[in-house]
Scaffold this motif. Structure first.
Motif, PDB file in Angstrom:
ATOM      1  N   ALA A 195       0.827  -1.199   0.104  1.00 31.73           N
ATOM      2  CA  ALA A 195      -0.076   0.062   0.047  1.00 31.73           C
ATOM      3  C   ALA A 195       0.846   1.237   0.101  1.00 31.73           C
ATOM      4  N   ALA A 196       1.869   1.361   0.772  1.00 33.23           N
ATOM      5  CA  ALA A 196       2.833   2.477   0.801  1.00 33.23           C
ATOM      6  C   ALA A 196       3.756   2.727  -0.407  1.00 33.23           C
ATOM      7  N   HIS A 197       3.897   1.399  -1.073  1.00 37.84           N
ATOM      8  CA  HIS A 197       4.510   1.865  -2.360  1.00 37.84           C
ATOM      9  C   HIS A 197       3.594   2.088  -3.711  1.00 37.84           C
ATOM     10  N   ASN A 198       2.280   1.605  -3.674  1.00 42.40           N
ATOM     11  CA  ASN A 198       1.283   1.918  -4.360  1.00 42.40           C
ATOM     12  C   ASN A 198       0.804   3.429  -4.121  1.00 42.40           C
ATOM     13  N   ASN A 199       1.274   4.244  -3.227  1.00 43.01           N
ATOM     14  CA  ASN A 199       0.929   5.495  -2.676  1.00 43.01           C
ATOM     15  C   ASN A 199       2.081   6.226  -3.027  1.00 43.01           C
ATOM     16  N   GLY A 200       3.112   5.770  -3.675  1.00 39.68           N
ATOM     17  CA  GLY A 200       4.378   6.482  -4.323  1.00 39.68           C
ATOM     18  C   GLY A 200       5.525   6.532  -3.047  1.00 39.68           C
ATOM     19  N   ALA A 201       5.188   5.744  -2.016  1.00 44.61           N
ATOM     20  CA  ALA A 201       6.306   5.873  -0.870  1.00 44.61           C
ATOM     21  C   ALA A 201       7.598   5.215  -1.318  1.00 44.61           C
ATOM     22  N   THR A 202       8.633   5.773  -0.995  1.00 42.65           N
ATOM     23  CA  THR A 202       9.775   4.984  -0.928  1.00 42.65           C
ATOM     24  C   THR A 202      10.210   4.133   0.076  1.00 42.65           C
ATOM     25  N   THR A 203      11.271   2.995   0.051  1.00 41.09           N
ATOM     26  CA  THR A 203      11.487   1.995   1.086  1.00 41.09           C
ATOM     27  C   THR A 203      11.573   2.798   2.019  1.00 41.09           C
ATOM     28  N   LEU A 204      12.378   4.012   2.296  1.00 46.67           N
ATOM     29  CA  LEU A 204      13.044   4.582   3.567  1.00 46.67           C
ATOM     30  C   LEU A 204      11.807   5.366   4.097  1.00 46.67           C
ATOM     31  N   GLN A 205      10.778   5.806   3.326  1.00 46.17           N
ATOM     32  CA  GLN A 205       9.392   6.437   3.786  1.00 46.17           C
ATOM     33  C   GLN A 205       8.481   5.404   4.616  1.00 46.17           C
ATOM     34  N   TYR A 206       8.839   4.056   3.838  1.00 48.73           N
ATOM     35  CA  TYR A 206       7.728   3.059   4.274  1.00 48.73           C
ATOM     36  C   TYR A 206       8.388   2.725   5.764  1.00 48.73           C
ATOM     37  N   TRP A 207       9.617   2.708   5.790  1.00 50.90           N
ATOM     38  CA  TRP A 207      10.177   2.367   7.293  1.00 50.90           C
ATOM     39  C   TRP A 207      10.081   3.304   8.259  1.00 50.90           C
ATOM     40  N   LEU A 208      10.132   4.584   7.791  1.00 50.96           N
ATOM     41  CA  LEU A 208      10.086   5.748   8.845  1.00 50.96           C
ATOM     42  C   LEU A 208       8.719   6.011   9.352  1.00 50.96           C
ATOM     43  N   HIS A 209       7.618   5.782   8.360  1.00 50.41           N
ATOM     44  CA  HIS A 209       6.192   6.434   8.525  1.00 50.41           C
ATOM     45  C   HIS A 209       5.216   5.133   8.778  1.00 50.41           C
ATOM     46  N   VAL A 210       5.640   3.839   8.539  1.00 46.45           N
ATOM     47  CA  VAL A 210       4.830   2.882   8.688  1.00 46.45           C
ATOM     48  C   VAL A 210       5.335   1.688   9.799  1.00 46.45           C
ATOM     49  N   ALA A 211       6.420   1.165   9.252  1.00 49.79           N
ATOM     50  CA  ALA A 211       7.071   0.013   9.942  1.00 49.79           C
ATOM     51  C   ALA A 211       7.679   0.385  11.319  1.00 49.79           C
ATOM     52  N   LEU A 212       8.397   1.470  11.328  1.00 46.19           N
ATOM     53  CA  LEU A 212       9.149   1.688  12.566  1.00 46.19           C
ATOM     54  C   LEU A 212       8.141   2.252  13.631  1.00 46.19           C
ATOM     55  N   PRO A 213       6.988   3.086  13.298  1.00 42.47           N
ATOM     56  CA  PRO A 213       6.155   3.371  14.261  1.00 42.47           C
ATOM     57  C   PRO A 213       5.426   2.224  14.872  1.00 42.47           C
ATOM     58  N   VAL A 214       5.243   0.989  13.810  1.00 40.03           N
ATOM     59  CA  VAL A 214       4.515   0.154  14.525  1.00 40.03           C
ATOM     60  C   VAL A 214       5.405  -0.794  15.193  1.00 40.03           C
ATOM     61  N   LEU A 215       6.828  -0.852  15.211  1.00 38.96           N
ATOM     62  CA  LEU A 215       7.632  -1.501  15.704  1.00 38.96           C
ATOM     63  C   LEU A 215       8.485  -0.984  16.776  1.00 38.96           C
ATOM     64  N   ALA A 216       7.730   0.171  16.922  1.00 40.53           N
ATOM     65  CA  ALA A 216       8.299   1.174  18.331  1.00 40.53           C
ATOM     66  C   ALA A 216       8.227   0.461  19.497  1.00 40.53           C
ATOM     67  N   PRO A 217       7.054   0.094  19.947  1.00 36.48           N
ATOM     68  CA  PRO A 217       6.936  -0.735  21.276  1.00 36.48           C
ATOM     69  C   PRO A 217       7.704  -1.975  21.473  1.00 36.48           C
ATOM     70  N   SER A 218       7.865  -2.609  20.542  1.00 37.92           N
ATOM     71  CA  SER A 218       8.603  -3.714  20.339  1.00 37.92           C
ATOM     72  C   SER A 218      10.153  -3.609  20.584  1.00 37.92           C
ATOM     73  N   LEU A 219      10.644  -2.510  19.714  1.00 35.76           N
ATOM     74  CA  LEU A 219      11.894  -1.978  19.832  1.00 35.76           C
ATOM     75  C   LEU A 219      12.354  -1.610  21.190  1.00 35.76           C
ATOM     76  N   LEU A 220      11.313  -0.604  21.710  1.00 33.34           N
ATOM     77  CA  LEU A 220      11.673  -0.145  22.982  1.00 33.34           C
ATOM     78  C   LEU A 220      11.621  -1.331  24.066  1.00 33.34           C
ATOM     79  N   GLY A 221      10.813  -2.196  23.821  1.00 33.62           N
ATOM     80  CA  GLY A 221      10.592  -3.476  24.782  1.00 33.62           C
ATOM     81  C   GLY A 221      11.853  -4.063  24.952  1.00 33.62           C
ATOM     82  N   GLY A 222      12.422  -4.473  23.657  1.00 31.17           N
ATOM     83  CA  GLY A 222      13.549  -5.116  23.437  1.00 31.17           C
ATOM     84  C   GLY A 222      14.914  -4.503  23.970  1.00 31.17           C
ATOM     85  N   LEU A 223      14.672  -3.049  23.886  1.00 31.87           N
ATOM     86  CA  LEU A 223      15.587  -2.003  24.552  1.00 31.87           C
ATOM     87  C   LEU A 223      15.761  -2.537  25.881  1.00 31.87           C
ATOM     88  N   VAL A 224      14.628  -2.307  26.345  1.00 29.67           N
ATOM     89  CA  VAL A 224      14.443  -2.491  27.860  1.00 29.67           C
ATOM     90  C   VAL A 224      15.030  -3.888  28.426  1.00 29.67           C
TER      91      VAL A 224
END
Length: 298
Positions: A195-224
Motif C-alpha cells: 500500500a505504501a509503494h502504491n501510494n508513491g512511498a519509497t522504502t525509506l519512507q515506508y520504514w520511517l512512517h509505517v514500519a518503525l512506528p508499528v515496531l516502536a513498542p517492540s523495539l523499546l521493549g527489546g531495548l529494555v
C-alpha cells in the motif's frame, strides 16, 4: 410484591463452576509454593537486611535507613551509575545492530539460513559467565591471539576497560535482540508495504512512517530487556575486569565477602535492593510496551 424465582438449572451451573475452579487452584498451588520459597523468602530477607543496622561493638540490631543512604553515596553510587551506563550503551548498540540483522533473517529466501541464525542466536544469548570471559581474554586480551597478530596493543586497545566490556556484552546481547525482535518483524504485513509503494512511498519512507512506528513498542521493549540483561550480568565482568570497572554487582560481591570493609553485608543487601528497584522500573516500562505491540501485530 412478587418473589423472583431462581432460573431452573442456575444452581447446578454455579456448583459446576465452583467445582471447576478447585482443580485449577490445586494445579497452580505447587507453582505458588515454589515462587514463595525461591523468591519470596530471599526478598523478605533482603528487605530486612537492607534496613537493619548492626552495632559492631554490641551486636545490637536496629532498623534504619543508613544502609540505603550508604548505598547511594561514594563508590557505591559510582558503581550503580557505572552499571547503568554500561547497560544503556550496550543495549543501544545491540539494538541498533540486532534490528537490521533480524530483518535480513526474516526477509531471507533461504530457510536454512534463517533457522541457523535463530538457533545460533538462542545458543549465544545464553552463553556468558567465565567461559565467555576466558574466550575473549584468549582472543583479545593483552596476550590474545588477535591482539598479537594485529598489533592492537600499539593502537591503544585494552580489553579490560569499559569499551572492552561493552564488546564482550554485545556477544550475547545482539543474539538476544535478534530473538526478541524477529517475531515483531514477522508480524509486519506485506499489504502495508504494498500500500505504501502504491501510494508513491519509497522504502525509506515506508520504514520511517509505517514500519518503525508499528515496531516502536517492540523495539523499546527489546531495548529494555537488553538493559536488564546487561545490568544483572556479574560473572563475565568479575572474571574479566575485576574491580577496574566500577559495577554494582561487583560492589555487592566485595561487600558480602568483606574485601573492602568488614561488616558491610547489609550495605550489599541495600545495593541489591537498589538493583531490584531499577529492575522493577525496567519491567514497568517493558510490560505495557509488550501489550501494546501485541495488539498491533496480532
Amino acid at each position: 410484591m412478587t418473589a423472583t424465582l431462581p432460573r431452573a438449572g442456575a444452581a447446578p451451573v454455579a456448583s459446576m463452576r465452583r467445582r471447576g475452579r478447585a482443580p485449577g487452584l490445586f494445579s497452580v498451588l505447587p507453582l505458588l509454593v515454589f515462587t514463595a520459597i525461591a523468591f519470596g523468602l530471599p526478598a523478605v530477607a533482603m528487605l530486612n537486611g537492607a534496613f537493619t543496622v548492626k552495632d559492631q561493638a554490641t551486636g545490637a540490631a536496629t532498623y534504619s535507613l543508613a544502609n540505603m543512604t550508604a548505598s547511594l553515596r561514594g563508590p557505591y553510587l559510582t558503581a550503580l551509575l557505572g552499571s547503568i551506563k554500561l547497560s544503556a550503551v550496550s543495549a543501544a548498540i545491540a539494538a541498533a545492530v540486532g534490528l537490521p540483522l533480524a530483518q535480513v533473517v526474516v526477509t531471507s529466501r533461504f530457510r536454512a539460513l534463517r533457522e541457523a541464525v535463530l538457533t545460533a542466536s538462542g545458543v549465544l544469548a545464553n552463553f556468558g559467565g567465565v567461559p565467555l570471559a576466558f574466550a575473549f581474554v584468549a582472543t583479545l586480551g593483552n596476550a590474545g591471539v588477535l591482539t598479537r597478530h594485529l598489533g592492537l596493543t600499539a593502537a591503544g586497545w585494552d580489553l579490560y576497560s569499559f569499551w572492552g566490556l561493552v564488546i564482550v556484552y554485545l556477544y550475547f546481547l545482539i543474539p538476544l535482540m535478534v530473538l526478541t525482535i524477529t517475531p515483531a518483524l514477522e508480524g509486519l504485513r506485506s499489504q502495508w508495504r504494498e500500500a505504501a509503494h502504491n501510494n508513491g512511498a519509497t522504502t525509506l519512507q515506508y520504514w520511517l512512517h509505517v514500519a518503525l512506528p508499528v515496531l516502536a513498542p517492540s523495539l523499546l521493549g527489546g531495548l529494555v530487556l537488553l538493559f536488564g540483561s546487561a545490568f544483572a550480568a556479574y560473572a563475565t565482568a568479575a572474571a574479566m575486569v575485576g574491580s577496574s570497572v566500577p559495577l554494582v554487582t561487583l560492589q555487592i560481591a566485595d561487600a558480602l565477602s568483606g574485601n573492602v570493609l568488614v561488616g558491610q553485608e547489609n550495605v550489599a543487601l541495600a545495593l541489591s535492593l537498589d538493583m531490584v528497584l531499577v529492575a522493577a522500573l525496567v519491567m514497568a516500562v517493558y510490560l505495557p510496551l509488550q501489550r501494546r505491540s501485541a495488539r498491533w501485530l496480532a
